[in-house]
Design an enzyme around this catalytic site. Structure first.
Site, short mmCIF file in Angstrom:
data_model
loop_
_atom_site.label_atom_id
_atom_site.label_comp_id
_atom_site.label_asym_id
_atom_site.label_seq_id
_atom_site.Cartn_x
_atom_site.Cartn_y
_atom_site.Cartn_z
N TRP A 128 -14.04 8.08 4.44
CA TRP A 128 -14.53 6.90 5.29
C TRP A 128 -14.17 7.57 6.78
O TRP A 128 -13.63 8.19 7.07
CB TRP A 128 -13.55 5.83 5.15
CG TRP A 128 -12.22 6.07 5.50
CD1 TRP A 128 -10.90 6.27 4.39
CD2 TRP A 128 -11.26 5.28 6.52
NE1 TRP A 128 -10.17 6.30 5.10
CE2 TRP A 128 -9.99 5.86 6.32
CE3 TRP A 128 -11.59 4.72 7.73
CZ2 TRP A 128 -9.16 5.50 7.20
CZ3 TRP A 128 -10.60 4.40 8.63
CH2 TRP A 128 -9.35 4.76 8.56
N GLU A 150 0.85 -1.20 0.02
CA GLU A 150 0.13 -0.17 0.01
C GLU A 150 0.91 1.09 0.01
O GLU A 150 1.98 1.10 0.81
CB GLU A 150 -0.92 -0.09 1.12
CG GLU A 150 -1.77 1.19 1.50
CD GLU A 150 -2.78 0.81 2.46
OE1 GLU A 150 -3.16 -0.20 3.04
OE2 GLU A 150 -3.44 2.07 2.96
N THR A 204 -7.72 4.14 16.13
CA THR A 204 -8.15 4.49 14.88
C THR A 204 -8.79 5.92 14.98
O THR A 204 -8.40 6.78 14.24
CB THR A 204 -8.96 3.51 14.12
OG1 THR A 204 -8.32 2.20 14.14
CG2 THR A 204 -9.50 3.95 12.69
N GLU A 254 -3.05 10.36 3.06
CA GLU A 254 -4.47 10.16 3.95
C GLU A 254 -4.59 11.52 4.43
O GLU A 254 -3.61 12.20 5.02
CB GLU A 254 -4.12 9.30 5.04
CG GLU A 254 -3.88 7.86 4.58
CD GLU A 254 -3.58 6.95 5.47
OE1 GLU A 254 -3.83 7.01 6.81
OE2 GLU A 254 -2.64 6.03 5.14
#
Ligand SMILES: *[C@@H]1O[C@H](CO)[C@@H](O)[C@H](O)[C@H]1NC(C)=O
Ligand SMILES: *[C@@H]1O[C@H](CO)[C@@H](O)[C@H](O)[C@H]1NC(C)=O
Ligand SMILES: *[C@@H]1O[C@H](CO)[C@@H](O)[C@H](O)[C@H]1NC(C)=O
Ligand SMILES: *[C@@H]1O[C@H](CO)[C@@H](O)[C@H](O)[C@H]1NC(C)=O
Ligand SMILES: *[C@@H]1O[C@H](CO)[C@@H](O)[C@H](O)[C@H]1NC(C)=O
Ligand SMILES: *[C@@H]1O[C@H](CO)[C@@H](O)[C@H](O)[C@H]1NC(C)=O
Ligand SMILES: *[C@@H]1O[C@H](CO)[C@@H](O)[C@H](O)[C@H]1NC(C)=O
Ligand SMILES: *[C@@H]1O[C@H](CO)[C@@H](O)[C@H](O)[C@H]1NC(C)=O
Ligand SMILES: *[C@@H]1O[C@H](CO)[C@@H](O)[C@H](O)[C@H]1NC(C)=O
Ligand SMILES: *[C@@H]1O[C@H](CO)[C@@H](O)[C@H](O)[C@H]1NC(C)=O
Ligand SMILES: *[C@@H]1O[C@H](CO)[C@@H](O)[C@H](O)[C@H]1NC(C)=O
Ligand SMILES: *[C@@H]1O[C@H](CO)[C@@H](O)[C@H](O)[C@H]1NC(C)=O
Length: 456
Positions: A254, A163, A265, A167
């Site tokens: 998201w 990946e 998170t 972000e």
């Protein structure tokens, strides 16, 4: 500092879960009757074997379908929503779409762009390219979203979970975080920030330039970070922990700060999301705005095994490094919703009548009547909301009192349609899987166009 691997888990919850789920991970591969391990760690067939099917957690090396090779492209997302296909009904016909969506996408005519929307309590939205790069450059002109708990991401993502990321953490709109992962190995020390002048209000061009021996992240043509492959060598395991396998482009919004997410998170996302912010109450959703994507392909690594030109295929399980990938002419499209990489044309399930597949078909047929009525009612409200939104104010935010109310009503209705729709679109995909015994392309295109039209 948790990365976008987590958005997959949130997006996976968009799929209506009916009945038992067979999971997969590094220590537990998928069984033969549901051979494909999805990115969210669930076993399945059909489109589980496309997308980001993980060959290392699947039944065997052939379970995931080969991935279409890179093709240079320049895409303006102007009036583009009808050109994308639904991730959950796509069977791999790469000439039918360059981008797939899940969640909610809305044309934004005033800026000749596409809105990736995140209505209240939803899992957000994701666009995925149908082709992979190996290696190449991706440039995206976009505006990210804002506010605590809201994450916008631009990612290159491979089947084995290599990946490369940008972000955007909505709590800090003057920065973008860059990151990379090797085979999903969660090392949270690899993040680095680039300062940007307001990622929310301004369009910027975010570029990932991915070479075999290094990666650069650039904003508006200025390099903000470089990672060399040689600096990722692990002398214990003798591996380069560097993203090195064919990767698709993901663009997403998201809810990193959703209350049900892991505390780490939520903290990384800048705190809990406010589902009653003015973006929700006035516009109807949090949003990122996508204007243009360019993809430039580079050559595969020298020495790559080739037996064709059309698809990337993993041919050995030895480390799932770049040496495990071959270029072939293998078929990339499934012939059936029951198909898998092991048997793309399969039209009936392999024997094993597992409790999970039977319970899923019975509950989806019980929901099919409500699905039909919600389809027809929202199809008509779709066209009016489309008209209103293209004639509405010049930004998705309210810029004046009078436009605010028209945006509000459009936004709220759109949000409601979207909310009822994200359930019915997945159940319609499920029921089409269970009803059709052979693929009828005409029928499928009808399903696609209904679903896409319904989303706008
Ligand atoms: C893999 O899944 C199995 C069954 O759900 C679980 O018991 C195991 O702990 C998981 N392993 C990892 C590494 O997550
Ligand atoms: C794939 O999509 C293209 C374009 O929509 C269409 O012309 C073609 O018939 C499709 N192929 C198959 C096998 O469905
Ligand atoms: C977000 O959290 C709410 C509870 O506040 C929950 O109902 C919802 O399912 C969560 N959404 C996602 C996508 O996890
Ligand atoms: C894409 O390429 C075109 C043509 O070279 C260029 O004008 C445009 O600025 C590029 N867009 C992005 C997002 O890189
Ligand atoms: C994480 O990555 C850094 C930098 O590459 C490295 O020094 C560190 O040892 C890694 N940690 C683990 C647990 O692999
Ligand atoms: C990046 O910026 C965020 C705040 O937006 C901060 O919390 C984080 O520590 C920074 N990361 C690095 C590697 O400096
Ligand atoms: C990695 O390669 C770069 C570019 O060739 C070089 O500048 C750097 O010193 C190398 N690092 C190591 C650890 O060899
Ligand atoms: C190398 O890999 C081992 C085993 O995964 C890990 O424990 C170690 O931290 C890694 N070292 C570096 C420098 O990344
Ligand atoms: C190469 O492809 C042909 C047909 O596409 C196939 O018959 C043959 O087995 C392949 N060879 C290898 C080594 O995979
Ligand atoms: C998939 O397999 C099930 C169970 O055998 C069967 O009922 C269904 O018709 C099949 N669907 C397709 C599209 O082949
Ligand atoms: C959609 O599904 C979610 C979770 O299953 C549920 O909370 C929500 O009420 C459903 N929305 C509609 C409109 O049915
Ligand atoms: C496919 O579906 C269309 C529309 O329902 C129908 O007209 C056509 O006859 C079907 N084709 C086949 C081969 O079943």
């Amino acid at each position: 500092m948790r990365g976008s691997l987590f958005y997959l888990l949130s997006l996976a919850t968009l799929i209506v879960k009916t009945g038992a789920v067979t999971t997969c991970n590094a220590t537990k591969s998928c069984p033969e009757d549901l051979p494909c391990c999805s990115q969210g760690g669930e076993c399945g067939k059909g489109n589980y074997c496309l997308g980001d099917c993980n060959p290392s957690f699947s039944f065997d090396i052939d379970s995931c379908m080969p991935v279409p090779v890179c093709k240079d492209s320049s895409t303006k997302f102007n009036g583009y929503s009808s050109k994308m296909l639904n991730e959950y009904t796509y069977l791999g016909n790469v000439s039918s779409a360059e981008w797939l969506y899940s969640g909610n996408v809305i044309d934004y005519d005033d800026e000749e762009s596409l809105i990736l929307a995140m209505p209240k309590n939803s899992g957000g939205s994701l666009l995925t390219s149908t082709r992979a790069l190996w290696y190449g450059k991706v440039s995206v002109r976009m505006k990210a979203s804002h506010l605590a708990g809201v994450i916008t991401a631009m990612t290159l993502f491979s089947g084995v979970q290599d990946e490369i990321d940008y972000e955007f953490v909505g709590a800090d709109i003057e920065k973008v975080q860059t990151n990379y992962y090797w085979q999903g190995s969660l090392n949270w020390t690899n993040s680095a920030n680039i300062t940007v002048d307001d990622v929310f209000d301004n369009y910027h061009i975010y570029e990932i330039d991915w070479h075999e021996d290094h990666i650069t992240w650039s904003v508006d043509g200025v390099v903000g970070r470089t990672l060399f492959k040689n600096d990722t060598y692990n002398s214990t395991t003798k591996e380069y922990r560097f993203p090195q396998t064919p990767s698709k482009v993901h663009l997403s919004i998201w809810p990193g700060g959703n209350a049900t997410n892991a505390p780490g998170t939520i903290a990384w996302a800048g705190g809990e999301i406010d589902w009653d912010s003015t973006d929700i109450t006035e516009t109807g959703y949090y949003y990122a705005i996508l204007n243009e994507v360019n993809v430039t392909c580079y050559d595969p690594p020298s020495g790559t095994k080739k037996n064709g030109t059309k698809a990337y295929k993993y041919v050995d399980t030895d480390g799932f490094s770049e040496k495990s990938v071959m270029i072939t002419d293998d078929e990339v499209m499934l012939g059936s919703y029951n198909g898998t990489g092991n048997d793309p044309m399969l039209t009936t399930s392999i024997s094993v009548s597992s409790s999970s597949s039977s319970s899923s078909s019975s509950s989806s047929s019980s929901s099919s009547s409500s699905k039909t009525s919600s389809h027809s009612s929202s199809k008509s409200s779709t066209s009016s909301s489309r008209t209103t939104s293209s004639s509405s104010s010049s930004t998705p935010r309210s810029s004046s009192q009078s436009s605010a109310s028209s945006v509000t009503s459009t936004g709220n209705r759109a949000a409601t349609d979207i909310a009822s729709q994200s359930n019915s679109s997945s159940s319609s995909a499920t029921s089409s899987q269970n009803n059709a015994s052979v693929i009828n392309v005409t029928n499928l295109l009808t399903i696609f166009s209904v679903i896409v039209g319904y989303l706008i």
